[in-house]
Design an enzyme around this catalytic site. Structure first.
Site, PDB file in Angstrom:
ATOM      1  N   THR A   1       0.422  -1.411   0.306  1.00 55.94           N
ATOM      2  CA  THR A   1      -0.256  -0.147  -0.257  1.00 55.94           C
ATOM      3  C   THR A   1       1.279   1.228  -0.139  1.00 55.94           C
ATOM      4  O   THR A   1       1.051   1.409   1.036  1.00 55.94           O
ATOM      5  CB  THR A   1      -0.629   0.061   0.923  1.00 55.94           C
ATOM      6  OG1 THR A   1      -1.856  -1.036   1.623  1.00 55.94           O
ATOM      7  CG2 THR A   1      -1.605   2.054   1.393  1.00 55.94           C
TER       8      THR A   1
ATOM      9  N   LYS B   1      -8.373  -0.226  -2.107  1.00 58.01           N
ATOM     10  CA  LYS B   1      -7.500  -0.298  -1.460  1.00 58.01           C
ATOM     11  C   LYS B   1      -7.997   0.680  -0.042  1.00 58.01           C
ATOM     12  O   LYS B   1      -8.494   0.076   0.985  1.00 58.01           O
ATOM     13  CB  LYS B   1      -6.813  -1.121  -1.416  1.00 58.01           C
ATOM     14  CG  LYS B   1      -5.501  -1.422  -0.278  1.00 58.01           C
ATOM     15  CD  LYS B   1      -6.201  -2.667   0.509  1.00 58.01           C
ATOM     16  CE  LYS B   1      -5.897  -2.980   2.028  1.00 58.01           C
ATOM     17  NZ  LYS B   1      -4.146  -3.675   2.028  1.00 58.01           N
TER      18      LYS B   1
END
Length: 416
Positions: free
Chosen positions: A98, A172
């Site tokens: 991420t 996400k």
């Protein structure tokens, strides 16, 4: 061809190690690399790590990169012994970390320069990585997704292609907002239940039984159309129930002596949540002093407040708009809420309830202060202005609260 694709994994932590185990279980044993040379010993079916990311690039067609941060991703992908230093044209790099969207676009561009495919791939839930139990949330070109899909399906229970490069990471991140935002909601709700003498386990039991699949959590999304617009009829139908329930939560928190900041924010933003508030008109330019002063007057005391003076030509009204609101309330350094609190303190010293009511009403209309916070202001000011003047302050604040509450649309239950 899908059977002949070779997989690689770089970074054998919980996510990467789990992906490697799932690939091995699926029969597609990956080439792997980790800075810890003995880490694969505890990973079922996973071979010993190779000597560098470059060696993985030589051995694999689709490489999952499961590192922690952007710097590690850059080093693994484009560093001296990175994947691109040895990659032949044609393979695909799938970034599971991420990272910020600009980093995604930077790495995608570097891969494109080497004719290497690139996918950003958010994953969840991480604790299911070793059980083929994660969702792969992809961003990238459709052709690249199609080419990598056989490998992705060997470790993910579901592959969701969300759009072009960056779309997987954005999805996400948005999903994480829902997760952690709901955690804060649960923490505040559980504290409210406990303070009322309710075991939090009973709260969980009620939620699990009433909504076993968690549909309520995403109900707002399901009510919107494909452009994210909520039908006005649904918003207007929902608003009375939503505000009534949130007001009840506020009242309960106040009765129990609890702070409920999330409840306050959700209540204040209820109309915006339901898309019942239209976008505000842009502020006039500051060099249009009179127009900007009228705008700041409405910012301070609520939409339409300025209509009482907008056509006045007397010197006092003109200076009130052009100087007090345009040049003082409109200055940076203090927010409108900050200036309101200061003004409320001054109004309390003169004992004029009608002035206090105007100031308190602005705070309620703008959602800057709740009714309970205004009542707390009255008590605080009483100690500084004297009890007699505080009586006038209390009268003005109470009048504002009563008028604001009366302006709410009553629910069908309240009308019975």
């Amino acid at each position: 061809m899908s059977d002949t694709l070779k997989a690689g994994v770089i970074g054998l932590g919980m996510i990467g190690g789990g992906v490697a185990v799932s690939l091995a279980r699926s029969g597609r044993v990956p080439a792997v690399y980790d800075v810890r040379p003995d880490v694969a010993a505890e990973l079922a079916g996973v071979p010993d790590p190779l000597g560098s990311p470059a060696e993985v690039a030589r051995a694999a067609d689709v490489v999952m990169v499961a590192v922690v941060n952007a710097d590690q991703a850059r080093e693994v992908i484009s560093g001296e012994n990175g994947l691109l230093s040895a990659a032949r044209p044609g393979p695909t790099i799938v970034l599971l970390a991420t990272v910020a969207l600009p980093v995604i676009h930077e790495l995608a561009a570097r891969c494109a320069q080497h004719d290497v495919g690139f996918l950003d791939c958010g994953v969840t839930p991480g604790d299911k990585a070793a059980d083929n139990g994660m969702v792969a949330i992809l961003g990238g070109e459709q052709k690249t997704v199609d080419e990598a899909l056989p490998v992705l399906e060997d470790w993910a229970k579901k592959v969701v292609h969300c759009g072009p490069p960056g779309a997987g990471m954005a999805t996400k991140i948005a999903r994480n907002v829902v997760t952690y935002g709901s955690w804060r909601t649960v923490a505040e709700a559980a504290a409210l239940a406990r303070a009322a003498g309710v075991d939090a386990a009973r709260l969980a039991e009620v939620i699990d039984t009433a909504d076993p699949e968690g549909r309520t959590l995403l109900q707002l999304l399901r009510m919107q159309d494909t452009d994210g617009v909520l039908p006005e009829a649904i918003g207007r139908q929902t608003e009375p129930l939503m505000t009534k329930d949130l007001d009840a939560a506020r009242d309960l928190a106040a009765a129990l002596g609890l702070q409920a900041p999330l409840v306050d924010v959700v209540r204040t933003q209820a109309r915006r949540t339901l898309q019942l508030d239209t976008e505000p008109a842009p502020a006039p330019a500051k060099d249009d002093v009179h127009a900007y002063g009228l705008h700041m007057m409405d910012q301070a005391y609520g939409p339409g407040f300025s209509t009482a003076v907008e056509d006045s030509a007397d010197p006092f009204s003109t200076e009130t708009v052009d100087y007090l609101f345009a040049q003082v309330w409109g200055r940076e350094g203090l927010s409108v809420r900050d200036r309101r609190l200061l003004t409320l303190g001054v109004a309390a010293t003169v004992g004029r309830p009608e002035l206090v009511q105007i100031i308190a009403n602005g705070a309620l209309v703008n959602g800057e202060l709740t009714a309970d916070q205004l009542r707390e202001c009255v008590l605080h000011l009483a100690l500084y202005t004297g009890w007699c003047k505080a009586t006038a302050t209390h009268t003005g604040v109470t009048a504002a609260i009563d008028a604001h509450s009366a302006a709410r649309t009553p629910t069908a239950q309240e009308q019975k």
